[in-house]
Write a protein that holds these residues in place. Structure first.
Motif, PDB file in Angstrom:
ATOM      1  N   ILE A   1      69.639  36.634  34.632  1.00 15.76           N
ATOM      2  CA  ILE A   1      68.318  36.045  34.866  1.00 15.76           C
ATOM      3  C   ILE A   1      68.437  34.992  35.956  1.00 15.76           C
ATOM      4  CG2 ILE A   1      66.484  34.619  33.870  1.00 15.76           C
ATOM      5  CD1 ILE A   1      67.002  36.010  31.209  1.00 15.76           C
ATOM      6  N   THR A   2      67.559  35.123  36.944  1.00 10.58           N
ATOM      7  CA  THR A   2      67.485  34.135  38.020  1.00 10.58           C
ATOM      8  C   THR A   2      66.035  33.693  38.132  1.00 10.58           C
ATOM      9  OG1 THR A   2      67.085  35.818  39.694  1.00 10.58           O
ATOM     10  CG2 THR A   2      69.382  35.207  39.299  1.00 10.58           C
ATOM     11  N   GLY A   3      65.814  32.503  38.602  1.00 10.48           N
ATOM     12  CA  GLY A   3      64.445  32.014  38.734  1.00 10.48           C
ATOM     13  C   GLY A   3      63.860  31.711  37.369  1.00 10.48           C
ATOM     14  N   HIS A   4      62.563  31.891  37.251  1.00 13.26           N
ATOM     15  CA  HIS A   4      61.889  31.577  36.007  1.00 13.26           C
ATOM     16  C   HIS A   4      61.774  32.820  35.140  1.00 13.26           C
ATOM     17  CE1 HIS A   4      59.119  30.042  33.072  1.00 13.26           C
ATOM     18  NE2 HIS A   4      59.353  28.843  33.555  1.00 13.26           N
ATOM     19  N   PRO A   5      62.319  32.792  33.909  1.00 19.59           N
ATOM     20  CA  PRO A   5      62.317  33.986  33.063  1.00 19.59           C
ATOM     21  C   PRO A   5      60.925  34.435  32.619  1.00 19.59           C
ATOM     22  CG  PRO A   5      63.101  32.086  31.828  1.00 19.59           C
ATOM     23  CD  PRO A   5      62.953  31.650  33.258  1.00 19.59           C
ATOM     24  N   LEU A   6      59.921  33.593  32.765  1.00 22.63           N
ATOM     25  CA  LEU A   6      58.574  33.964  32.332  1.00 22.63           C
ATOM     26  C   LEU A   6      57.649  34.319  33.497  1.00 22.63           C
ATOM     27  CD1 LEU A   6      58.008  31.395  29.450  1.00 22.63           C
ATOM     28  CD2 LEU A   6      58.720  33.784  29.305  1.00 22.63           C
ATOM     29  N   GLN A   7      58.225  34.551  34.684  1.00 28.01           N
ATOM     30  CA  GLN A   7      57.389  34.975  35.808  1.00 28.01           C
ATOM     31  C   GLN A   7      56.797  36.336  35.490  1.00 28.01           C
ATOM     32  OE1 GLN A   7      56.355  33.613  38.887  1.00 28.01           O
ATOM     33  NE2 GLN A   7      55.076  35.431  38.682  1.00 28.01           N
ATOM     34  N   ALA A   8      55.499  36.465  35.622  1.00 26.23           N
ATOM     35  CA  ALA A   8      54.841  37.752  35.399  1.00 26.23           C
ATOM     36  C   ALA A   8      55.090  38.658  36.599  1.00 26.23           C
ATOM     37  CB  ALA A   8      53.344  37.555  35.202  1.00 26.23           C
ATOM     38  N   PRO A   9      55.126  39.967  36.370  1.00 29.12           N
ATOM     39  CA  PRO A   9      55.226  40.902  37.486  1.00 29.12           C
ATOM     40  C   PRO A   9      53.831  41.198  38.041  1.00 29.12           C
ATOM     41  CG  PRO A   9      55.295  42.108  35.432  1.00 29.12           C
ATOM     42  CD  PRO A   9      55.208  40.638  35.081  1.00 29.12           C
ATOM     43  N   GLY A  10      53.797  41.887  39.149  1.00 28.88           N
ATOM     44  CA  GLY A  10      52.521  42.282  39.722  1.00 28.88           C
ATOM     45  C   GLY A  10      52.706  43.342  40.782  1.00 28.88           C
ATOM     46  N   LEU A  11      51.610  43.776  41.346  1.00 29.30           N
ATOM     47  CA  LEU A  11      51.658  44.740  42.439  1.00 29.30           C
ATOM     48  C   LEU A  11      50.375  44.576  43.246  1.00 29.30           C
ATOM     49  CD1 LEU A  11      53.025  48.194  42.665  1.00 29.30           C
ATOM     50  CD2 LEU A  11      50.612  47.950  43.258  1.00 29.30           C
ATOM     51  N   ALA A  12      50.525  44.581  44.563  1.00 29.79           N
ATOM     52  CA  ALA A  12      49.373  44.484  45.450  1.00 29.79           C
ATOM     53  C   ALA A  12      49.532  45.482  46.581  1.00 29.79           C
ATOM     54  CB  ALA A  12      49.242  43.077  46.019  1.00 29.79           C
ATOM     55  N   ILE A  13      48.405  45.948  47.074  1.00 28.74           N
ATOM     56  CA  ILE A  13      48.389  46.687  48.328  1.00 28.74           C
ATOM     57  C   ILE A  13      47.549  45.851  49.274  1.00 28.74           C
ATOM     58  CG2 ILE A  13      47.798  48.806  49.544  1.00 28.74           C
ATOM     59  CD1 ILE A  13      48.046  50.287  46.849  1.00 28.74           C
ATOM     60  N   VAL A  14      48.174  45.448  50.384  1.00 31.49           N
ATOM     61  CA  VAL A  14      47.532  44.579  51.360  1.00 31.49           C
ATOM     62  C   VAL A  14      47.338  45.380  52.638  1.00 31.49           C
ATOM     63  CG1 VAL A  14      47.725  42.424  52.659  1.00 31.49           C
ATOM     64  CG2 VAL A  14      48.585  42.541  50.301  1.00 31.49           C
ATOM     65  N   ASP A  15      46.118  45.369  53.154  1.00 34.83           N
ATOM     66  CA  ASP A  15      45.779  46.137  54.349  1.00 34.83           C
ATOM     67  C   ASP A  15      46.275  45.427  55.604  1.00 34.83           C
ATOM     68  OD1 ASP A  15      44.714  48.247  55.807  1.00 34.83           O
ATOM     69  OD2 ASP A  15      42.819  48.211  54.725  1.00 34.83           O
ATOM     70  N   THR A  16      46.127  46.092  56.728  1.00 39.66           N
ATOM     71  CA  THR A  16      46.652  45.599  57.999  1.00 39.66           C
ATOM     72  C   THR A  16      46.060  44.256  58.423  1.00 39.66           C
ATOM     73  OG1 THR A  16      45.010  46.920  59.171  1.00 39.66           O
ATOM     74  CG2 THR A  16      47.174  47.919  58.843  1.00 39.66           C
ATOM     75  N   ASP A  17      44.874  43.933  57.945  1.00 40.30           N
ATOM     76  CA  ASP A  17      44.249  42.655  58.293  1.00 40.30           C
ATOM     77  C   ASP A  17      44.462  41.578  57.226  1.00 40.30           C
ATOM     78  OD1 ASP A  17      42.612  43.569  56.272  1.00 40.30           O
ATOM     79  OD2 ASP A  17      40.742  43.390  57.416  1.00 40.30           O
ATOM     80  N   GLY A  18      45.339  41.860  56.247  1.00 41.75           N
ATOM     81  CA  GLY A  18      45.612  40.887  55.190  1.00 41.75           C
ATOM     82  C   GLY A  18      44.671  40.971  54.006  1.00 41.75           C
ATOM     83  N   THR A  19      43.790  41.972  53.996  1.00 40.75           N
ATOM     84  CA  THR A  19      42.854  42.130  52.886  1.00 40.75           C
ATOM     85  C   THR A  19      43.549  42.791  51.704  1.00 40.75           C
ATOM     86  OG1 THR A  19      40.996  42.355  54.402  1.00 40.75           O
ATOM     87  CG2 THR A  19      40.655  43.161  52.163  1.00 40.75           C
ATOM     88  N   ILE A  20      43.360  42.215  50.535  1.00 35.26           N
ATOM     89  CA  ILE A  20      43.915  42.798  49.310  1.00 35.26           C
ATOM     90  C   ILE A  20      43.065  44.016  48.961  1.00 35.26           C
ATOM     91  CG2 ILE A  20      44.407  42.411  46.861  1.00 35.26           C
ATOM     92  CD1 ILE A  20      44.430  39.348  47.587  1.00 35.26           C
ATOM     93  N   ARG A  21      43.706  45.184  48.910  1.00 33.86           N
ATOM     94  CA  ARG A  21      42.982  46.424  48.614  1.00 33.86           C
ATOM     95  C   ARG A  21      43.182  46.883  47.176  1.00 33.86           C
ATOM     96  NH1 ARG A  21      41.626  49.557  53.095  1.00 33.86           N
ATOM     97  NH2 ARG A  21      40.472  50.744  51.532  1.00 33.86           N
ATOM     98  N   PHE A  22      44.263  46.446  46.561  1.00 36.85           N
ATOM     99  CA  PHE A  22      44.560  46.776  45.162  1.00 36.85           C
ATOM    100  C   PHE A  22      45.384  45.628  44.621  1.00 36.85           C
ATOM    101  CE2 PHE A  22      47.348  48.471  41.863  1.00 36.85           C
ATOM    102  CZ  PHE A  22      46.477  49.208  41.074  1.00 36.85           C
ATOM    103  N   LEU A  23      45.113  45.228  43.376  1.00 36.15           N
ATOM    104  CA  LEU A  23      45.857  44.112  42.795  1.00 36.15           C
ATOM    105  C   LEU A  23      46.008  44.326  41.295  1.00 36.15           C
ATOM    106  CD1 LEU A  23      47.160  41.312  43.082  1.00 36.15           C
ATOM    107  CD2 LEU A  23      44.871  40.316  42.869  1.00 36.15           C
ATOM    108  N   HIS A  24      47.230  44.235  40.842  1.00 37.91           N
ATOM    109  CA  HIS A  24      47.534  44.294  39.410  1.00 37.91           C
ATOM    110  C   HIS A  24      48.365  43.063  39.072  1.00 37.91           C
ATOM    111  CE1 HIS A  24      48.637  46.009  35.501  1.00 37.91           C
ATOM    112  NE2 HIS A  24      49.811  45.436  35.727  1.00 37.91           N
ATOM    113  N   ARG A  25      47.871  42.276  38.122  1.00 38.76           N
ATOM    114  CA  ARG A  25      48.625  41.118  37.629  1.00 38.76           C
ATOM    115  C   ARG A  25      49.149  41.463  36.250  1.00 38.76           C
ATOM    116  NH1 ARG A  25      43.739  38.709  39.439  1.00 38.76           N
ATOM    117  NH2 ARG A  25      44.055  37.563  41.378  1.00 38.76           N
ATOM    118  N   GLY A  26      50.478  41.492  36.101  1.00 37.69           N
ATOM    119  CA  GLY A  26      51.068  41.796  34.808  1.00 37.69           C
ATOM    120  C   GLY A  26      50.762  40.718  33.790  1.00 37.69           C
TER     121      GLY A  26
END
Length: 182
Positions: free
Chosen positions: A134-159
């Motif tokens: 374990i490195t960093g904070h053990p309670l960090q939530a996972p996630g996933l994002a798809i960011v478009d070419t202009d920096g716009t978030i197109r998909f976001l999942h917060r674990g």
């Protein structure tokens, strides 16, 4: 009151680092939409299993016009190990969790460790991966994002708990929608 970042919002400049410590600007990756799995840390068993699943579809994602880049904490040796042993896409480091904060991927509550879904995620991950230190904070939530070419978030999942990632089918669906509009 703080407004959560969401789909349609833009994220500002973010500096990540490769395993050698070289700065990588998130914007420099955006010649195409970028799919960013945010792992708790690169030694996390469910996170390693999820990266392995993504690795299996990386060519499909590339063919759909999406770049795949993993993001984790500061354990460069864990990221390097994964890339040397089969993960065929870049794994970058976010030691200050700037991208996590920009996307509001927060830490989970300690009691989530006791939830059956957390244990289920670990048991399912045991087929694909082994736990690292374990490195960093053990309670960090996972996630996933798809960011478009202009920096716009197109998909976001917060674990909401450890190992809480979207399904591969949900990712394929999101990528399909993004590809259809690009």
């Amino acid at each position: 009151m703080h407004r959560l970042a969401g789909v349609g919002d833009q994220i500002g400049p973010i500096t990540l680092y490769d395993v050698d410590g070289t700065p990588v600007e998130l914007a420099s990756l955006s010649d195409r939409p970028v799919l960013l799995p945010l792992v708790r840390y690169y030694g996390c068993m469910p996170c390693r299993a999820f990266l392995s699943e993504l690795n299996e579809i990386r060519d499909e994602l590339h063919d759909a016009g999406v770049r795949l880049v993993g993001v984790g904490g500061a354990a460069d040796y864990q990221a390097r190990h994964l890339m040397e042993h089969g993960i065929g896409f870049p794994l970058l480091l976010d030691p200050r969790h700037d991208l996590y904060r920009a996307l509001d991927v927060r830490r989970i509550r300690w009691w989530m460790l006791l939830q059956p879904v957390t244990w289920r995620n670990y048991l399912l991950a045991a087929r694909r991966a082994r736990q690292g230190r374990i490195t960093g904070h053990p309670l960090q939530a996972p996630g996933l994002a798809i960011v478009d070419t202009d920096g716009t978030i197109r998909f976001l999942h917060r674990g909401k708990t450890l190992g809480d990632y979207p399904t591969i089918e949900a990712i394929r669906s999101a990528v399909g929608r993004i590809s259809a509009t690009s």
